[in-house]
Design an enzyme around this catalytic site. Structure first.
Site, mmCIF file in Angstrom:
data_model
loop_
_atom_site.group_PDB
_atom_site.id
_atom_site.type_symbol
_atom_site.label_atom_id
_atom_site.label_comp_id
_atom_site.label_asym_id
_atom_site.label_seq_id
_atom_site.Cartn_x
_atom_site.Cartn_y
_atom_site.Cartn_z
ATOM 1 N N LYS A 32 0.855 -1.195 0.000
ATOM 2 C CA LYS A 32 0.000 0.000 0.000
ATOM 3 C C LYS A 32 0.887 1.240 0.000
ATOM 4 C CE LYS A 32 -2.283 1.655 3.797
ATOM 5 N NZ LYS A 32 -2.158 3.124 3.837
ATOM 6 N N ASP A 59 -3.498 4.385 -1.784
ATOM 7 C CA ASP A 59 -4.434 4.814 -0.729
ATOM 8 C C ASP A 59 -4.414 6.336 -0.614
ATOM 9 O OD1 ASP A 59 -5.886 5.016 1.681
ATOM 10 O OD2 ASP A 59 -4.203 4.381 2.920
ATOM 11 N N LEU A 60 -5.106 7.029 -1.528
ATOM 12 C CA LEU A 60 -5.085 8.496 -1.526
ATOM 13 C C LEU A 60 -6.414 9.100 -1.072
ATOM 14 C CD1 LEU A 60 -2.983 9.166 -4.781
ATOM 15 C CD2 LEU A 60 -2.218 9.009 -2.401
ATOM 16 N N LYS A 61 -7.411 8.279 -0.848
ATOM 17 C CA LYS A 61 -8.690 8.707 -0.239
ATOM 18 C C LYS A 61 -9.244 9.988 -0.859
ATOM 19 C CE LYS A 61 -7.670 6.697 4.337
ATOM 20 N NZ LYS A 61 -6.238 6.363 4.238
ATOM 21 N N ASP A 64 -13.835 14.989 -3.603
ATOM 22 C CA ASP A 64 -13.968 16.299 -4.257
ATOM 23 C C ASP A 64 -15.251 16.248 -5.089
ATOM 24 O OD1 ASP A 64 -13.395 18.836 -5.486
ATOM 25 O OD2 ASP A 64 -11.264 18.451 -5.234
ATOM 26 N N ILE A 65 -15.480 17.244 -5.935
ATOM 27 C CA ILE A 65 -16.683 17.198 -6.759
ATOM 28 C C ILE A 65 -16.544 16.053 -7.780
ATOM 29 C CG2 ILE A 65 -17.259 19.639 -6.447
ATOM 30 C CD1 ILE A 65 -16.078 20.131 -9.266
ATOM 31 N N PRO A 66 -17.675 15.479 -8.221
ATOM 32 C CA PRO A 66 -17.604 14.288 -9.070
ATOM 33 C C PRO A 66 -16.689 14.417 -10.288
ATOM 34 C CG PRO A 66 -19.858 14.639 -8.342
ATOM 35 C CD PRO A 66 -19.062 15.821 -7.855
ATOM 36 N N THR A 123 -11.304 5.151 11.079
ATOM 37 C CA THR A 123 -11.300 4.499 12.406
ATOM 38 C C THR A 123 -10.831 5.469 13.488
ATOM 39 O OG1 THR A 123 -9.200 3.521 11.730
ATOM 40 C CG2 THR A 123 -11.118 2.092 11.695
ATOM 41 N N GLY A 214 0.984 -2.379 8.793
ATOM 42 C CA GLY A 214 2.106 -1.444 8.665
ATOM 43 C C GLY A 214 3.218 -1.781 9.632
ATOM 44 N N ARG A 215 3.236 -1.066 10.763
ATOM 45 C CA ARG A 215 4.359 -1.168 11.707
ATOM 46 C C ARG A 215 4.712 -2.578 12.180
ATOM 47 N NH1 ARG A 215 1.805 3.715 14.879
ATOM 48 N NH2 ARG A 215 0.023 2.779 13.789
HETATM 49 O O1 C5P Z 1 1.211 0.691 11.190
HETATM 50 P P1 C5P Z 1 -0.232 0.260 11.048
HETATM 51 O O2 C5P Z 1 -0.387 -1.242 10.931
HETATM 52 O O3 C5P Z 1 -1.109 0.849 12.104
HETATM 53 O O4 C5P Z 1 -0.659 0.873 9.633
HETATM 54 C C1 C5P Z 1 -1.980 0.782 9.155
HETATM 55 C C2 C5P Z 1 -2.078 1.480 7.826
HETATM 56 O O5 C5P Z 1 -3.438 1.489 7.435
HETATM 57 C C3 C5P Z 1 -1.603 2.939 7.833
HETATM 58 O O6 C5P Z 1 -1.054 3.209 6.550
HETATM 59 C C4 C5P Z 1 -2.879 3.720 8.039
HETATM 60 O O7 C5P Z 1 -2.833 4.992 7.462
HETATM 61 C C5 C5P Z 1 -3.897 2.844 7.294
HETATM 62 N N1 C5P Z 1 -5.281 3.004 7.729
HETATM 63 C C6 C5P Z 1 -5.703 2.779 9.031
HETATM 64 N N2 C5P Z 1 -7.014 2.948 9.375
HETATM 65 C C7 C5P Z 1 -7.909 3.329 8.452
HETATM 66 C C8 C5P Z 1 -7.504 3.548 7.131
HETATM 67 C C9 C5P Z 1 -6.166 3.385 6.798
HETATM 68 O O8 C5P Z 1 -4.892 2.416 9.876
HETATM 69 N N3 C5P Z 1 -9.185 3.434 8.791
#
Ligand code: C5P
Length: 236
Positions: A32, A59-61, A64-66, A123, A214-215
Protein backbone atom coordinates in the site's frame (compact mmCIF):
# COMPACT_ATOMS: atom_id res chain seq x y z
CA UNK A 1 -12.21 -13.45 -3.07
CA UNK A 2 -8.51 -14.22 -2.77
CA UNK A 3 -7.32 -13.35 0.72
CA UNK A 4 -4.05 -11.43 0.93
CA UNK A 5 -1.83 -9.41 3.27
CA UNK A 6 -1.06 -5.83 2.17
CA UNK A 7 2.02 -4.13 3.66
CA UNK A 8 1.59 -0.38 4.29
CA UNK A 9 4.74 1.31 2.93
CA UNK A 10 4.56 4.23 5.37
CA UNK A 11 7.98 5.66 4.47
CA UNK A 12 8.90 9.23 3.49
CA UNK A 13 11.39 8.50 0.73
CA UNK A 14 12.13 6.28 -2.25
CA UNK A 15 15.43 5.17 -0.70
CA UNK A 16 13.85 3.87 2.52
CA UNK A 17 11.04 2.22 0.60
CA UNK A 18 13.27 0.39 -1.85
CA UNK A 19 15.71 -0.64 0.92
CA UNK A 20 12.72 -2.19 2.72
CA UNK A 21 11.47 -3.98 -0.42
CA UNK A 22 14.99 -5.24 -1.23
CA UNK A 23 14.80 -7.44 1.87
CA UNK A 24 12.13 -9.54 0.15
CA UNK A 25 13.93 -11.87 -2.21
CA UNK A 26 11.60 -14.86 -2.50
CA UNK A 27 8.21 -13.11 -2.73
CA UNK A 28 6.53 -9.95 -4.01
CA UNK A 29 4.11 -8.76 -1.33
CA UNK A 30 1.00 -6.71 -2.16
CA UNK A 31 1.87 -3.19 -0.90
CA UNK A 32 0.00 0.00 0.00
CA UNK A 33 1.30 3.43 -0.99
CA UNK A 34 -0.29 6.21 1.04
CA UNK A 35 -0.28 9.99 0.99
CA UNK A 36 3.12 10.40 2.66
CA UNK A 37 5.13 8.41 0.13
CA UNK A 38 3.05 9.49 -2.88
CA UNK A 39 3.29 13.19 -2.06
CA UNK A 40 7.04 12.85 -1.37
CA UNK A 41 7.93 10.96 -4.53
CA UNK A 42 5.05 11.32 -6.97
CA UNK A 43 3.83 8.84 -9.59
CA UNK A 44 7.35 7.61 -10.41
CA UNK A 45 7.51 5.63 -7.16
CA UNK A 46 4.28 3.86 -8.14
CA UNK A 47 5.68 2.93 -11.56
CA UNK A 48 8.97 1.79 -10.05
CA UNK A 49 7.35 -0.52 -7.49
CA UNK A 50 4.92 -1.81 -10.10
CA UNK A 51 7.86 -2.60 -12.42
CA UNK A 52 9.36 -4.69 -9.61
CA UNK A 53 6.29 -6.90 -9.80
CA UNK A 54 4.27 -5.85 -6.73
CA UNK A 55 0.52 -5.38 -6.62
CA UNK A 56 -0.27 -1.86 -5.37
CA UNK A 57 -3.11 -0.37 -3.34
CA UNK A 58 -2.83 3.41 -3.89
CA UNK A 59 -4.43 4.81 -0.73
CA UNK A 60 -5.09 8.50 -1.53
CA UNK A 61 -8.69 8.71 -0.24
CA UNK A 62 -10.08 11.09 -2.85
CA UNK A 63 -12.95 13.43 -1.92
CA UNK A 64 -13.97 16.30 -4.26
CA UNK A 65 -16.68 17.20 -6.76
CA UNK A 66 -17.60 14.29 -9.07
CA UNK A 67 -15.97 15.67 -12.22
CA UNK A 68 -12.64 16.31 -10.48
CA UNK A 69 -12.61 12.87 -8.88
CA UNK A 70 -13.48 11.23 -12.20
CA UNK A 71 -10.52 12.87 -13.93
CA UNK A 72 -8.13 12.17 -11.07
CA UNK A 73 -9.20 8.52 -11.00
CA UNK A 74 -8.53 8.22 -14.75
CA UNK A 75 -4.98 9.52 -14.16
CA UNK A 76 -4.36 7.19 -11.19
CA UNK A 77 -5.78 4.18 -13.04
CA UNK A 78 -3.33 4.91 -15.85
CA UNK A 79 -0.50 4.10 -13.40
CA UNK A 80 -1.55 0.45 -13.50
CA UNK A 81 -2.34 0.11 -9.79
CA UNK A 82 -4.51 -2.73 -8.47
CA UNK A 83 -6.63 -0.90 -5.89
CA UNK A 84 -7.73 2.74 -5.41
CA UNK A 85 -9.94 4.45 -2.85
CA UNK A 86 -12.09 7.46 -2.02
CA UNK A 87 -14.33 8.72 0.78
CA UNK A 88 -17.91 7.43 0.64
CA UNK A 89 -18.90 10.77 2.24
CA UNK A 90 -18.33 12.35 -1.19
CA UNK A 91 -21.77 10.91 -2.12
CA UNK A 92 -22.99 8.26 -4.52
CA UNK A 93 -22.70 10.70 -7.45
CA UNK A 94 -19.00 11.13 -6.70
CA UNK A 95 -18.47 7.38 -6.41
CA UNK A 96 -20.25 6.72 -9.72
CA UNK A 97 -18.13 9.40 -11.43
CA UNK A 98 -14.99 7.83 -9.92
CA UNK A 99 -15.92 4.48 -11.43
CA UNK A 100 -16.22 6.09 -14.84
CA UNK A 101 -12.74 7.50 -14.41
CA UNK A 102 -11.39 4.08 -13.47
CA UNK A 103 -13.00 2.61 -16.60
CA UNK A 104 -11.16 5.13 -18.77
CA UNK A 105 -7.52 5.16 -17.60
CA UNK A 106 -5.39 8.03 -18.85
CA UNK A 107 -3.02 7.00 -21.61
CA UNK A 108 -5.32 4.31 -22.95
CA UNK A 109 -5.94 0.86 -21.59
CA UNK A 110 -4.15 -0.34 -18.51
CA UNK A 111 -3.29 -4.01 -17.95
CA UNK A 112 -5.41 -4.18 -14.78
CA UNK A 113 -8.65 -2.50 -13.85
CA UNK A 114 -8.17 -1.40 -10.24
CA UNK A 115 -10.64 -2.36 -7.55
CA UNK A 116 -12.28 0.85 -6.34
CA UNK A 117 -13.08 0.83 -2.64
CA UNK A 118 -14.55 3.37 -0.23
CA UNK A 119 -13.54 4.65 3.19
CA UNK A 120 -16.69 4.67 5.35
CA UNK A 121 -15.85 6.48 8.58
CA UNK A 122 -12.17 6.74 9.47
CA UNK A 123 -11.30 4.50 12.41
CA UNK A 124 -9.88 7.62 14.08
CA UNK A 125 -13.39 9.17 14.17
CA UNK A 126 -15.21 8.59 17.45
CA UNK A 127 -18.97 8.58 18.03
CA UNK A 128 -18.63 11.89 19.93
CA UNK A 129 -16.66 13.63 17.16
CA UNK A 130 -19.02 12.38 14.48
CA UNK A 131 -21.93 13.93 16.37
CA UNK A 132 -20.25 17.20 17.43
CA UNK A 133 -18.18 17.92 14.30
CA UNK A 134 -20.13 16.24 11.50
CA UNK A 135 -23.63 16.50 13.02
CA UNK A 136 -24.27 12.82 12.29
CA UNK A 137 -26.40 11.65 15.16
CA UNK A 138 -26.61 7.91 14.54
CA UNK A 139 -24.66 4.99 15.99
CA UNK A 140 -21.27 4.78 14.26
CA UNK A 141 -21.75 1.14 13.20
CA UNK A 142 -25.02 2.08 11.45
CA UNK A 143 -23.28 4.92 9.63
CA UNK A 144 -20.49 2.58 8.48
CA UNK A 145 -23.07 0.08 7.13
CA UNK A 146 -25.06 2.82 5.40
CA UNK A 147 -21.94 4.17 3.66
CA UNK A 148 -20.97 0.62 2.68
CA UNK A 149 -24.42 0.07 1.12
CA UNK A 150 -24.14 3.38 -0.79
CA UNK A 151 -20.74 2.29 -2.09
CA UNK A 152 -22.18 -1.07 -3.19
CA UNK A 153 -25.13 0.64 -4.90
CA UNK A 154 -22.73 2.95 -6.73
CA UNK A 155 -21.00 -0.16 -8.07
CA UNK A 156 -17.81 -0.05 -6.01
CA UNK A 157 -15.91 -3.24 -5.20
CA UNK A 158 -15.75 -2.83 -1.44
CA UNK A 159 -14.79 -0.76 1.60
CA UNK A 160 -11.97 -0.10 4.02
CA UNK A 161 -13.24 -0.91 7.49
CA UNK A 162 -12.29 -2.35 10.87
CA UNK A 163 -11.99 -6.16 10.90
CA UNK A 164 -14.70 -5.98 13.57
CA UNK A 165 -17.09 -4.51 10.97
CA UNK A 166 -16.28 -6.99 8.18
CA UNK A 167 -19.02 -9.48 9.08
CA UNK A 168 -21.72 -6.79 9.15
CA UNK A 169 -20.55 -5.34 5.85
CA UNK A 170 -20.64 -8.77 4.19
CA UNK A 171 -24.11 -9.42 5.57
CA UNK A 172 -25.39 -6.08 4.25
CA UNK A 173 -23.57 -5.98 0.90
CA UNK A 174 -22.83 -9.63 0.05
CA UNK A 175 -19.81 -11.90 0.40
CA UNK A 176 -18.34 -10.70 -2.89
CA UNK A 177 -18.11 -7.13 -1.56
CA UNK A 178 -14.48 -6.71 -0.54
CA UNK A 179 -13.42 -5.73 2.99
CA UNK A 180 -9.94 -4.25 3.40
CA UNK A 181 -9.05 -4.01 7.06
CA UNK A 182 -6.24 -2.15 8.87
CA UNK A 183 -5.79 -2.23 12.65
CA UNK A 184 -4.03 -5.60 12.72
CA UNK A 185 -1.53 -6.55 15.43
CA UNK A 186 0.14 -9.77 16.57
CA UNK A 187 -1.16 -11.09 19.90
CA UNK A 188 2.25 -10.42 21.48
CA UNK A 189 2.94 -7.10 19.68
CA UNK A 190 2.74 -3.34 20.31
CA UNK A 191 -0.63 -1.71 19.60
CA UNK A 192 0.80 1.77 18.78
CA UNK A 193 -1.90 4.38 18.10
CA UNK A 194 -4.49 1.89 16.80
CA UNK A 195 -7.41 1.47 19.16
CA UNK A 196 -9.60 -1.41 18.00
CA UNK A 197 -7.14 -4.07 16.90
CA UNK A 198 -7.34 -7.74 15.98
CA UNK A 199 -4.77 -10.39 15.13
CA UNK A 200 -4.38 -11.69 11.55
CA UNK A 201 -5.96 -14.99 12.65
CA UNK A 202 -8.98 -13.22 14.16
CA UNK A 203 -9.34 -11.00 11.06
CA UNK A 204 -9.53 -14.21 9.03
CA UNK A 205 -12.26 -15.61 11.28
CA UNK A 206 -14.19 -12.36 10.95
CA UNK A 207 -14.11 -12.65 7.15
CA UNK A 208 -11.73 -9.86 6.11
CA UNK A 209 -10.63 -10.21 2.49
CA UNK A 210 -7.42 -8.19 2.81
CA UNK A 211 -5.55 -7.08 5.92
CA UNK A 212 -3.39 -3.95 5.81
CA UNK A 213 -0.38 -4.26 8.11
CA UNK A 214 2.11 -1.44 8.66
CA UNK A 215 4.36 -1.17 11.71
CA UNK A 216 4.14 -4.82 12.83
CA UNK A 217 6.02 -5.61 9.59
CA UNK A 218 7.89 -2.40 8.66
CA UNK A 219 9.31 -1.86 12.18
CA UNK A 220 10.00 -5.54 12.89
CA UNK A 221 13.57 -6.67 13.47
CA UNK A 222 12.98 -9.19 10.69
CA UNK A 223 10.27 -7.77 8.37
CA UNK A 224 10.29 -10.78 6.06
CA UNK A 225 9.64 -13.15 8.96
CA UNK A 226 6.91 -10.84 10.31
CA UNK A 227 5.25 -10.69 6.88
CA UNK A 228 5.38 -14.49 6.57
CA UNK A 229 3.83 -14.81 10.01
CA UNK A 230 0.93 -12.56 8.87
CA UNK A 231 0.41 -14.64 5.74
CA UNK A 232 0.60 -17.87 7.74
CA UNK A 233 -2.05 -16.64 10.24
CA UNK A 234 -4.33 -14.89 7.75
CA UNK A 235 -4.14 -16.95 4.57
CA UNK A 236 -2.99 -20.24 6.11
O1 C5P B 1 1.21 0.69 11.19
P1 C5P B 1 -0.23 0.26 11.05
O2 C5P B 1 -0.39 -1.24 10.93
O3 C5P B 1 -1.11 0.85 12.10
O4 C5P B 1 -0.66 0.87 9.63
C1 C5P B 1 -1.98 0.78 9.15
C2 C5P B 1 -2.08 1.48 7.83
O5 C5P B 1 -3.44 1.49 7.43
C3 C5P B 1 -1.60 2.94 7.83
O6 C5P B 1 -1.05 3.21 6.55
C4 C5P B 1 -2.88 3.72 8.04
O7 C5P B 1 -2.83 4.99 7.46
C5 C5P B 1 -3.90 2.84 7.29
N1 C5P B 1 -5.28 3.00 7.73
C6 C5P B 1 -5.70 2.78 9.03
N2 C5P B 1 -7.01 2.95 9.38
C7 C5P B 1 -7.91 3.33 8.45
C8 C5P B 1 -7.50 3.55 7.13
C9 C5P B 1 -6.17 3.39 6.80
O8 C5P B 1 -4.89 2.42 9.88
N3 C5P B 1 -9.19 3.43 8.79
Amino acid sequence: MGKDVIIALDFDSREKTLAFLDRFTGEKPFVKIGMELYYAEGPSIVREIKARGHKIFLDLKLHDIPNTVKKAMAVLSGLGVDMLNLHAAGTRAMMEAALEGVAHPAGGSSAVRPLLIAVTQLTSTSQERMESDLLIERPLDQVVLHYAKCAAQAGLAGVVCSPLEAEGVHRACGDGFVTVTPGVRFADGDVGDQVRVTTPARAKELGSDYIVVGRPVTQAENPVAAYRRCVEEFVG
